[in-house]
Design a protein around this motif. Structure first.
Motif, PDB file in Angstrom:
ATOM      1  N   GLY A  78       0.786  -1.218   0.000  1.00  0.00           N
ATOM      2  CA  GLY A  78       0.000   0.000   0.000  1.00  0.00           C
ATOM      3  C   GLY A  78       0.822   1.274   0.000  1.00  0.00           C
ATOM      4  O   GLY A  78       0.266   2.369   0.096  1.00  0.00           O
ATOM      5  N   TRP A 125      -7.441   5.956   2.327  1.00  0.00           N
ATOM      6  CA  TRP A 125      -7.369   7.333   1.865  1.00  0.00           C
ATOM      7  C   TRP A 125      -6.683   7.473   0.507  1.00  0.00           C
ATOM      8  O   TRP A 125      -6.564   8.567  -0.028  1.00  0.00           O
ATOM      9  N   ASP A 126      -6.231   6.343  -0.057  1.00  0.00           N
ATOM     10  CA  ASP A 126      -5.587   6.380  -1.367  1.00  0.00           C
ATOM     11  C   ASP A 126      -6.663   6.299  -2.453  1.00  0.00           C
ATOM     12  O   ASP A 126      -7.364   5.293  -2.572  1.00  0.00           O
ATOM     13  N   ASN A 127      -6.777   7.336  -3.244  1.00  0.00           N
ATOM     14  CA  ASN A 127      -7.825   7.407  -4.268  1.00  0.00           C
ATOM     15  C   ASN A 127      -7.400   6.878  -5.627  1.00  0.00           C
ATOM     16  O   ASN A 127      -8.147   6.988  -6.600  1.00  0.00           O
ATOM     17  N   SER A 128      -6.194   6.343  -5.715  1.00  0.00           N
ATOM     18  CA  SER A 128      -5.735   5.815  -7.003  1.00  0.00           C
ATOM     19  C   SER A 128      -6.534   4.581  -7.383  1.00  0.00           C
ATOM     20  O   SER A 128      -7.028   3.836  -6.527  1.00  0.00           O
ATOM     21  N   ARG A 176      -2.280   6.346  11.414  1.00  0.00           N
ATOM     22  CA  ARG A 176      -1.601   7.185  10.433  1.00  0.00           C
ATOM     23  C   ARG A 176      -1.232   8.535  11.037  1.00  0.00           C
ATOM     24  O   ARG A 176      -0.136   9.067  10.796  1.00  0.00           O
ATOM     25  N   GLU A 197       4.378   7.886   1.900  1.00  0.00           N
ATOM     26  CA  GLU A 197       4.238   8.457   3.243  1.00  0.00           C
ATOM     27  C   GLU A 197       5.115   7.740   4.264  1.00  0.00           C
ATOM     28  O   GLU A 197       5.267   8.217   5.384  1.00  0.00           O
ATOM     29  N   THR A 250       2.708   4.607  -0.710  1.00  0.00           N
ATOM     30  CA  THR A 250       2.578   5.706  -1.675  1.00  0.00           C
ATOM     31  C   THR A 250       3.603   6.797  -1.416  1.00  0.00           C
ATOM     32  O   THR A 250       3.545   7.846  -2.053  1.00  0.00           O
ATOM     33  N   SER A 264      -4.207  -1.367  -0.603  1.00  0.00           N
ATOM     34  CA  SER A 264      -4.139   0.091  -0.675  1.00  0.00           C
ATOM     35  C   SER A 264      -4.795   0.702   0.562  1.00  0.00           C
ATOM     36  O   SER A 264      -5.715   0.129   1.162  1.00  0.00           O
ATOM     37  N   TRP A 265      -4.315   1.864   0.941  1.00  0.00           N
ATOM     38  CA  TRP A 265      -4.848   2.548   2.110  1.00  0.00           C
ATOM     39  C   TRP A 265      -6.223   3.143   1.797  1.00  0.00           C
ATOM     40  O   TRP A 265      -6.485   3.531   0.647  1.00  0.00           O
ATOM     41  N   GLU A 315       3.794  -0.739   6.345  1.00  0.00           N
ATOM     42  CA  GLU A 315       4.241  -1.090   4.993  1.00  0.00           C
ATOM     43  C   GLU A 315       5.525  -1.913   5.002  1.00  0.00           C
ATOM     44  O   GLU A 315       5.799  -2.646   4.053  1.00  0.00           O
TER      45      GLU A 315
END
Length: 637
Positions: free
Chosen positions: A100, A138-141, A250, A104, A102, A135-136, A109
């Protein structure tokens, strides 16, 4: 009254010195004369002996010449080649662990990557489960989450059966635990997760998720790592131990603002996070669980703060004192390790008094993977713990069989310490790599930071595994690191995490599955030249708690070896619930016993290599009828 030296006249001092020197000279002369007389006596004696030897010269010449011992054989020359071959692509395993990440640099991870070998469909070969992150939220990908992969073994080839298996893909999955929790004969799966844990009941290879994990789900904000089933109260069913790591979010992670070089964000250690209590769940026999952690002594607090002390990443389950009750040792990250001594269902934490809490210097380590064995084959257990970079792996050896709960860190003395110090180790386990009857040790390594070499020249992100060959009970050092040129593809660097063994191709030796963080899992075939092996497979039917933790002994030609049925090993890992013994030849015969949890002992005999299915002789069903027939033996495939 004598005059102090500083008040004497110079002439008087000179006279005293001269007088003293004269005495010394006289004494030296007498001693020299005596020495010359002794020397003369020695010369005379030697001459007499030489004369006698000349008279016996003919006799001496007729005697057999003295032969020297020859060149000593080194451990490196005794050690056979131990090659493993990466066959991941050929087997059909294509799972890639998704952390996950990105950018941060969030602590979870770095920790993902679990492995479980287990027979999910009852065909007596090991299938494979691999866990990872996702994926997290809050990850919008846009992307497809795949938090785990389930592969059915088809004669050594693997078929991806994840879709339609019932396994969730929305879990940030850490360590699996495998066991028959409801006593129906199928192996079920518990998933320790970041967030609520999951329990999946097996029905012939199809899984269904149980709401709230049957009572073992835990809170949404919990972080579970490794977990394992065992029968702590000896009632025949499987209870559950769950390691909890730290209290993480987080927000906390980002506020701590870790860095390696003073500017860029980095993954941080757990030292600034509050610890968490491990959990013990009692099974009612149907797969429903009740949290008994507090009442059974599992919660350990920091005496200075009153807060949870543990930061648990792995556990091993073993009857360390052989009293018939299974104990638990927990590997904690940067705080002292725990040993929970089972006193008839209640646990007492004795890590410090037993010698396993700290390393040989009295310091807590960054402990990751863990396993237990008898590396010297002398009934003394040893507990291996994989530690962080610049910390030697630990090897806590029992001092003697009479004091099984007193351990000393023998890592350096047994050959593990120095070679392991520069590696960051996660997965670690004992197994007999060459089937010579002695259990060897494998460490799977890999760092947290891709840029670690920029600040620590001795470190690298990807690191090769380390295979320590067992030199035997009479060697000065029990373990010897196999050189990279003898271990085949194990020398290829990885970002290793969980790792476990099983004979997935049915050829009688033990192969490997290794998980990586943010990278594909790897399957290694064992190509070591071995003689023969015996696989002891317990079958306890509707009383699954009898098998896990049972001790198996095997006697061949007067030599007795011991193994434990221990699926919970390494780091985030499960292996099949069976015992393996190396044999000198395929036609070897011998006897053995299985000491089940609960007190029953089953003797057996075997004839040749293969698989031996051992059943308790009088396991009774609920109606009082005998459930099992005597043990049976299958020939090698």
């Amino acid at each position: 009254m004598s005059v102090p030296p500083e008040s004497q006249e110079p002439d008087a001092v000179e006279e005293e010195v001269i007088s003293t020197d004269g005495t010394v000279i006289a004494q030296a002369f007498r001693w020299s004369l005596l020495g010359l007389m002794l020397l003369g006596a020695i010369v005379f004696a030697v001459a007499t002996l030489l004369s006698d030897e000349e008279n016996e010269a003919e006799e001496i010449i007729d005697r057999d010449p003295i032969v020297g011992p020859g060149r000593l054989v080194t451990v490196a020359e005794q050690q056979p080649p131990l090659p493993f071959v990466d066959i991941t692509k050929q087997t059909g395993v294509s799972f890639i662990h998704d952390s996950g990440a990105t950018g941060e640099k969030l602590l979870p991870e770095t920790m993902v990557g679990g492995v479980a070998w287990f027979d999910m469909d009852g065909d007596q070969d090991p299938d494979l489960l691999l866990t990872g992150g996702r994926s997290w939220p809050w990850d919008n990908s846009i992307g497809e989450d795949r938090s785990l992969g389930l592969y059915r073994n088809d004669a050594g080839q693997f078929v991806d059966v994840t879709l339609g298996s019932g396994f969730p893909q929305d879990a940030y999955a850490m360590g699996p635990a495998i066991g028959d929790v409801d006593g129906d004969g199928d192996l079920d799966v518990f998933l320790g997760c970041l967030g609520r844990d999951r329990l999946l009941l097996n029905d012939g290879g199809i899984f269904s998720e149980v709401p709230n994990a049957g009572g073992a789900g835990g809170p949404d904000e919990a972080w579970s790592s490794s977990s394992g089933f065992f029968d702590y109260d000896r009632d025949g069913d499987l209870d559950l131990f769950v390691c909890r790591y730290v209290q993480w979010s987080r927000t906390i992670d980002l506020e701590l603002a870790f860095t390696l070089n003073g500017t860029d964000r980095a993954y941080g250690p757990p030292t600034n996070y509050q610890g968490a209590h491990c959990r013990l769940f009692e099974n009612d026999g149907t797969g429903a669980f009740r949290d008994v952690s507090a009442e059974r002594g599992i919660e350990v607090v920091n005496p200075a703060t009153g807060l949870p002390l543990g930061k648990a990443l792995a556990l091993t389950i073993c009857d360390f004192d052989r009293d018939g009750w299974l104990d638990v040792m927990v590997a904690n990250d940067t705080v002292q390790n725990f040993m929970f001594h089972n006193q008839h269902g209640d646990f007492v934490e004795i890590g410090a008094s037993s010698g396993v809490a700290f390393d040989r210097l009295g310091a807590a380590t960054g402990a990751m993977g863990i396993d237990v064995s008898e590396p010297r084959g002398d009934a003394r257990l040893a507990i291996a713990v994989a530690n962080f970079a610049n910390e030697a792996s630990s090897l806590y050896a029992a001092e003697d069989p009479e004091h099984p709960l007193r351990f000393t860190d023998m890592s350096g003395a047994e050959g593990l310490g120095t070679p392991s110090r520069q590696r960051l180790s996660f997965g670690l386990f004992f197994f007999d790599v060459d089937m010579d009857g002695r259990e060897d040790l494998l460490q799977i390594n890999g760092h947290l930071e891709e840029e670690i070499a920029e600040v620590q020249a001795s470190q690298s992100y990807r690191q090769p595994a380390q295979l320590f060959w067992n030199c035997g009970h009479d060697a000065k050092r029990c373990l010897a690191l196999a050189p990279n040129n003898s271990v085949g593809d194990l020398a290829n660097p990885l970002v290793g995490r969980g790792a476990g063994f099983a004979d997935f191709d049915g050829d009688g030796d033990l192969d490997l599955a290794v998980a990586q963080a943010g990278a594909p899992a790897v399957i290694y075939r064992n190509d070591v030249a071995s003689t023969a092996s015996l696989r002891v497979l317990p079958d306890v039917g509707k009383l699954p708690g009898m098998a896990i933790g049972a001790e198996v002994t095997l006697t061949v030609d007067g030599v007795t070896r011991r193994r434990r049925i221990s699926p919970t090993r390494s780091y985030l890992t499960q292996v099949p619930a069976e015992a393996w013994f190396g044999l000198e030849h395929t036609s070897a015969t011998g006897t053995g016993t299985v000491s089940w949890i609960g007190g029953k002992t089953t003797p057996f005999t075997f004839e040749g290599a293969g698989t031996l299915i051992v059943r308790p002789e009088e396991v009774l069903g609920s109606d009082g009828s005998t459930v099992h027939e005597p043990q049976s033996q299958l020939p090698p495939t």
